[in-house]
Design an enzyme around this catalytic site. Sequence first.
Site, mmCIF file in Angstrom:
data_model
loop_
_atom_site.group_PDB
_atom_site.id
_atom_site.type_symbol
_atom_site.label_atom_id
_atom_site.label_comp_id
_atom_site.label_asym_id
_atom_site.label_seq_id
_atom_site.Cartn_x
_atom_site.Cartn_y
_atom_site.Cartn_z
ATOM 1 C CB CYS A 2 8.932 -2.610 -9.881
ATOM 2 S SG CYS A 2 8.032 -4.178 -9.279
ATOM 3 N NE ARG A 27 8.679 3.939 -9.800
ATOM 4 C CZ ARG A 27 8.070 4.120 -10.557
ATOM 5 N NH1 ARG A 27 7.885 5.358 -10.916
ATOM 6 N NH2 ARG A 27 7.157 3.418 -11.512
ATOM 7 C CD1 TRP A 76 5.670 -2.379 -3.143
ATOM 8 C CD2 TRP A 76 4.151 -3.138 -4.432
ATOM 9 N NE1 TRP A 76 4.390 -2.128 -2.519
ATOM 10 C CE2 TRP A 76 3.504 -2.539 -3.226
ATOM 11 C CE3 TRP A 76 3.329 -3.787 -5.537
ATOM 12 C CZ2 TRP A 76 2.253 -2.894 -3.264
ATOM 13 C CZ3 TRP A 76 2.095 -3.875 -5.393
ATOM 14 C CH2 TRP A 76 1.350 -3.563 -4.141
ATOM 15 C CG ASN A 102 9.394 -1.329 -13.314
ATOM 16 O OD1 ASN A 102 9.865 -2.366 -12.459
ATOM 17 N ND2 ASN A 102 9.178 -0.209 -12.888
ATOM 18 N N GLY A 103 5.750 -4.254 -14.300
ATOM 19 C CA GLY A 103 4.512 -4.596 -14.783
ATOM 20 C C GLY A 103 4.246 -6.154 -14.343
ATOM 21 C CD GLU A 486 -6.591 12.544 0.954
ATOM 22 O OE1 GLU A 486 -6.866 11.558 0.526
ATOM 23 O OE2 GLU A 486 -5.377 12.456 1.066
ATOM 24 C CE LYS A 490 -2.463 11.111 2.625
ATOM 25 N NZ LYS A 490 -3.124 11.184 1.360
ATOM 26 C CD GLU A 493 -1.800 6.889 2.185
ATOM 27 O OE1 GLU A 493 -2.103 8.002 2.118
ATOM 28 O OE2 GLU A 493 -1.254 6.398 1.023
ATOM 29 C CG HIS A 509 -28.457 5.735 9.718
ATOM 30 N ND1 HIS A 509 -29.759 5.321 10.153
ATOM 31 C CD2 HIS A 509 -28.259 6.807 9.523
ATOM 32 C CE1 HIS A 509 -30.525 6.673 9.914
ATOM 33 N NE2 HIS A 509 -29.589 7.513 9.482
ATOM 34 C CE LYS A 608 3.496 9.936 -4.742
ATOM 35 N NZ LYS A 608 2.714 10.602 -3.817
HETATM 36 C C1 AGP Z 1 -2.452 8.707 -1.560
HETATM 37 O O1 AGP Z 1 -1.731 9.105 -0.499
HETATM 38 C C2 AGP Z 1 -1.750 7.359 -1.877
HETATM 39 N N1 AGP Z 1 -0.721 6.799 -1.623
HETATM 40 C C3 AGP Z 1 -2.716 6.577 -2.829
HETATM 41 O O2 AGP Z 1 -4.143 6.462 -2.535
HETATM 42 C C4 AGP Z 1 -2.898 7.210 -4.254
HETATM 43 O O3 AGP Z 1 -3.683 8.486 -4.340
HETATM 44 C C5 AGP Z 1 -3.434 6.392 -5.510
HETATM 45 O O4 AGP Z 1 -2.628 5.165 -5.413
HETATM 46 C C6 AGP Z 1 -3.755 6.767 -6.617
HETATM 47 O O5 AGP Z 1 -2.731 7.367 -7.265
HETATM 48 P P1 AGP Z 1 -2.280 8.336 -8.646
HETATM 49 O O6 AGP Z 1 -2.868 9.765 -8.059
HETATM 50 O O7 AGP Z 1 -1.117 8.297 -8.949
HETATM 51 O O8 AGP Z 1 -3.194 7.646 -9.684
#
Ligand code: AGP
Length: 613
Positions: A2, A27, A76, A102-103, A486, A490, A493, A509, A608
Amino acid sequence: MCGIVGYAGFREAYDVLLEGLKALEYRGCDSAGIAMINKEQGCLEVAKVAGMASLLEQRTRGKLSRSNLGLGHSRWATHGRPSDKNAHPHVSCCHTIALIHNGIIENYRVLRAALEKEGHRFLSQTDTEVLVHLVEKYYRGDLLEAVREATDRVEGSYAIAVVCSNEPQRIICARKDSPLIIGLGQGENFVASDFAALLPYTRRTYILEDGEFVSLSPESVEVFDRGGNKIVKEIYEVEWDIAAAEKGGYPHFMLKEIMEQPQAVRDTLRRRIDLEAGRVLLPELDLTAEEARRISKIYIIACGTSSHAGYVGKYALERLASLPVEVDPASEFRYRDPLLDQNHLAIVISQSGETADTLEALRLCKEKGIRVLAITNAIGSSAAREADRTLLTFAGPEIAVASTKAYLTQLILLYLLALYLGQLRGTVTREQGAELVRGLNGLPDQLVKILTPECLTELKEIAVALAHWDSIFYIGRNLDYATALEGSLKLKEVSYIHAEAYPAGELKHGPLALITGGMPVVALATQEKVLEKTLSNIQEIRAREGAVFLVASEEFVGIERQADWVFHIPRVHQLLTPVPAILPLQLIAYYTGLARECPVDKPRNLAKSVTVE
Ligand code: AGP
């Protein structure tokens, strides 16, 4: 997650709040709302929608009264689906107090039941709404006092901003375990959860600490502790400007941030390597050789992409510092019983420095007496403030939800750290150290070679071919497996294609059962010592008519015949290959997302900064 923005000053609050909400949308946002104090009548005006700030603007521009003070929130959803009612600000029964949060309020059920018994009417399904009713309950003419009493009753995390039409000239803010920043202006002041909302107006800020309360008006900002004592805060001047948080001619932040990687690596290396001496310098660690030799084990704890950086770090630390390393997702680490002892070191990695699970893991380590080192991109973040030591990545602001340049700079810091510990512990020779320092220094130039228009066109063609598949495997061995993890994240996402990373040797396996005609597999081959093994795995896939897209080091000649398509990455030190190897995978994800018409900068359901568990 948020986003919070608040304004008190001489401008039209509506404009500042709407711009702020748009800047915070990266975010993660599924609903948006504003509350302003009507300038003429001194009453509250509130507008909320399920949707982004642009929808809120469509519905409200020109329809609200003029105001110089107000709050804005992008939500969010955690408790209660995205809807107009669940959007913030939430308003008290008597419609005089509005609050954004937020929280997560963990004891909201108990509080809500008690407040309902006392006659408070709830309109939403959110945990947040209890806060505004609590403030209403304790309000006796002093909003600051009411907020202090209300927050005394809640368990959980919060960054809040509150306004009351009886006190039309001030905003009250408070924080616990969720970031909040005050922006300082001339005749105007701001509050926000993130610098991005403040930068068009000011770079002078206060970063609030847990347990601090703020009374903010156009002319003044007063900060108090929980006991009501005034606190003198240090001004933090933000170094990057608004241009760094804008697209700068690129169609998307993700592409801009991918293209910025050579510079981000340069910035992260600056002053940390001595080329002549062939050594790494990390004075921020303040670590003696004796202390380094006493470390007996390392835990790397992080979430998502940052944890993938951790896997690369594990290889580097084991090889260079000769230390056993465990990598844990923070959400798992905090609920298991790790056997920690005082000679262990915990490394938490977090781009934002605000990820809830990572912070809880950090706190757990500190409680157990383990030293914690944070690797983060966010100076002044909770991770940076709470860890014993911090190493900053200098990636600059990363706006796209999918992390790219932050990941790459995390890798750089992990290499530097591994080499530095190796130097102190005497586990790398002078020659090995010097070779790696030269290798690190040369990385930005090698990355530039991958970011040419020709390479981008080639990767775009591949992306178009991948875009109509529902499922894709990513495979690799050793460091290439870390890169595969990784790369597949990507793709998931930003293109919404199911992608799964496997150690190449694990294929037979189980997953091999899924390989049928044309099924795409993205393979990585950058590690000489396992090259033949990986090539055998590739042949097993091709024998079952799988289509292999291979990312391989350019020195492996003749490899073209082994796959349906090969992308060469420039030659770098074997330990450093994850740095260039991730670039084609980031670009494939980006272009596949575009081909599938996905909102690449703001994927659905993602945020984010994941500030809730
Ligand atoms: C990365 O592409 C992601 N959006 C997500 O996995 C991110 O890396 C994860 O939420 C951790 O965030 P941080 O590095 O801010 O702790």
